[in-house]
Design an enzyme around this catalytic site. Structure first.
Site, PDB file in Angstrom:
ATOM      1  N   HIS A 241       0.868  -1.193   0.000  1.00  0.00           N
ATOM      2  CA  HIS A 241       0.000   0.000   0.000  1.00  0.00           C
ATOM      3  C   HIS A 241       0.900   1.237   0.000  1.00  0.00           C
ATOM      4  O   HIS A 241       1.699   1.389  -0.916  1.00  0.00           O
ATOM      5  CB  HIS A 241      -0.924  -0.097   1.228  1.00  0.00           C
ATOM      6  N   HIS A 280      -2.640  -2.489  -9.687  1.00  0.00           N
ATOM      7  CA  HIS A 280      -3.612  -1.809  -8.818  1.00  0.00           C
ATOM      8  C   HIS A 280      -4.876  -2.654  -8.746  1.00  0.00           C
ATOM      9  O   HIS A 280      -5.267  -3.280  -9.730  1.00  0.00           O
ATOM     10  CB  HIS A 280      -3.963  -0.416  -9.370  1.00  0.00           C
ATOM     11  N   ASP A 336       2.564   5.162  -6.974  1.00  0.00           N
ATOM     12  CA  ASP A 336       3.845   5.083  -6.247  1.00  0.00           C
ATOM     13  C   ASP A 336       5.067   4.922  -7.139  1.00  0.00           C
ATOM     14  O   ASP A 336       6.193   5.009  -6.643  1.00  0.00           O
ATOM     15  CB  ASP A 336       3.788   3.891  -5.268  1.00  0.00           C
TER      16      ASP A 336
END
Ligand code: SDX
Length: 403
Positions: A241, A280, A336
């Protein structure tokens, strides 16, 4: 128990609430906050205005924004007793552990967090005093998020804490508290403050991700919102995460030079490694945030100089995007993949990157928490069931009769 059905692993395709806050279309790479496309907010808005939008549901009028901004910045001041908590950590403690502890402790500073005061219908739309009380807790958490993060940074640097300055924007004040070294006229770089402001907009909310779910699960027992933030931080800390932006840099460093990328991708296909920053749960084409972040990276590198890992990241990106193993699994860069390169270029230590995810994400957590507290019919504790598949009834066997 008849009728119980176990949700898909990881709650795949399981909705647990209805929400008016954030809309994601994973097949078309769409992200909207209260109906506004993320691309427009990143281009025209600023983080505190987006915070107001997410929490209260509409873009603020100028007077409302002034009040909100003043309240948040006023509440960025931290009680001196909190300094002792931060100083109790070793210099090399992970800042996410420090931050989670700080928010957990924050509740102990305020009467409203006292469990005996936290009953059902604590906040009701028809009671302006209870809404004002809720707003104060929201201002405190957003205001202190930057100060706590800066204090965790200063612990790592072995430097004294810096009192939040007045008259600077939310992100400029944050950079000031982190980087001030006693120079009289220190002003943070406007380019970096602006880049961080846009990054904060992009990280502010993302409907019911793992950490937002943790915040609501925790908040459903009517515990104080400070404790809910501590729980959310613990969830965001994980490498699947919010910890992924740190994992991406560690991955790029371990790959080393661009010519090592093909061998690395082979190790991913053999499931020996994970391609951090890719994939994702919801986006199955692209994460719209990654495109905006990629552009911010170029802006930041103009000021800081290019990170030598950028070339490796670009080769990794280009090869993975053309590789059937990844394309067949609909894996693309997520929020990210590029952000860690920016934070590294801005000089943050690697384990500080998830903290830069927490600061903006407390806004999304608060928006969901407020929505739950004010839901019609009051709050219902989240208590899912299970399907029991263990042993049937059996009798106790004394130790001496066991093999
Ligand atoms: C965030 O939920 C949110 O909205 C989160 C977030 C937010 O704003 O709050 O967007 C922020 O957390 C972004 C994600 C950051 N995490 C990473 O970058 C870590 C790397 N990504 C993976 O761990 C993974 O993609 C997840 C955790 C993000 C999603 O996992 P899922 O939805 O459970 O997908 P999966 O594991 O079922 O993957 C499907 C397939 C599998 O292959 P098969 O077993 O079917 O052959 O794709 C593979 C997986 O092995 N796969 C990957 C991969 N991600 C998925 N293979 C290699 N590298 C990866 N990164």
């Amino acid at each position: 128990e008849r009728g119980l059905r176990v949700a898909d692993k990881g709650f795949l395709n399981t909705a647990v609430i209805t929400s008016e806050i954030t809309y994601i279309d994973g097949d078309n790479g769409v992200l909207r906050y209260r109906g506004y496309p993320i691309e427009e907010l990143a281009l025209h808005s600023n983080f505190l205005e987006v915070a107001y939008l997410l929490i209260y549901g509409s873009l603020p009028s100028r007077p409302n924004f002034k009040v909100f901004q003043r309240e948040v910045m006023t509440h960025s001041i931290v009680h001196v007793d909190a300094e002792g908590l931060f100083k109790s950590f070793r210099y090399d403690a992970h800042p996410m552990a420090i931050l989670s502890s700080a928010f957990s402790a924050l509740g102990s500073f305020y009467e409203e967090a006292n469990p005996s005061l936290r009953g059902q219908n604590l906040f009701t739309k028809s009671d302006p005093a209870s809404l004002a009380n809720m707003d104060k807790q929201i201002y405190r958490i957003i205001g202190k998020a930057t100060t706590f993060a800066a204090m965790a940074y200063r612990v790592r640097q072995g430097r004294p804490f810096v009192t939040p300055p007045t008259g600077l924007s939310y992100t400029a004040s944050f950079l000031y508290q982190m980087d001030h070294l006693g120079q009289e006229d220190y002003v943070p770089s406007p380019t970096l403050a602006k880049a961080l402001d846009i990054l904060f907009i992009l990280h502010a909310d993302h409907e019911l991700n793992a950490s937002s779910t943790t915040v609501l699960q925790t908040g459903s027992s009517l515990v104080d919102p400070y404790s809910c933030m501590a729980a959310g931080i613990a969830s965001l800390y994980g490498p699947l995460h919010g910890g992924a932006n740190e994992a991406v840099i560690r991955m790029l460093i371990s790959i080393g030079h661009p010519e090592n990328v093909p061998a690395f991708l082979e190790s991913v296909k053999k499931r020996e490694r994970v391609l951090s920053g890719f994939g994702h749960r919801v986006y199955k084409t692209s994460d719209p945030r990654s495109f905006i972040i990629r552009k911010i990276a170029d802006e930041v590198f103009k000021e800081t100089g290019e990170d030598e890992l950028l070339k490796t990241a670009m080769v990794l990106h280009d090869l993975a995007m053309k590789d059937e193993y990844f394309t067949s699994r609909k894996l693309a860069p997520n929020v990210d993949f590029w952000s860690g390169l920016i934070y590294r270029a801005m000089g943050f230590p690697m384990d500080f990157f998830p903290v830069l995810f927490v600061v903006p994400r407390v806004v999304g957590w608060l928006a969901h928490w407020r929505q739950m507290m004010l839901q019609p019919g009051g709050v219902k504790i989240w208590r899912p069931r299970q399907v029991y598949v263990g042993e049937t009834k059996r009798d106790y066997v004394p130790m001496e009769q066991r093999v």
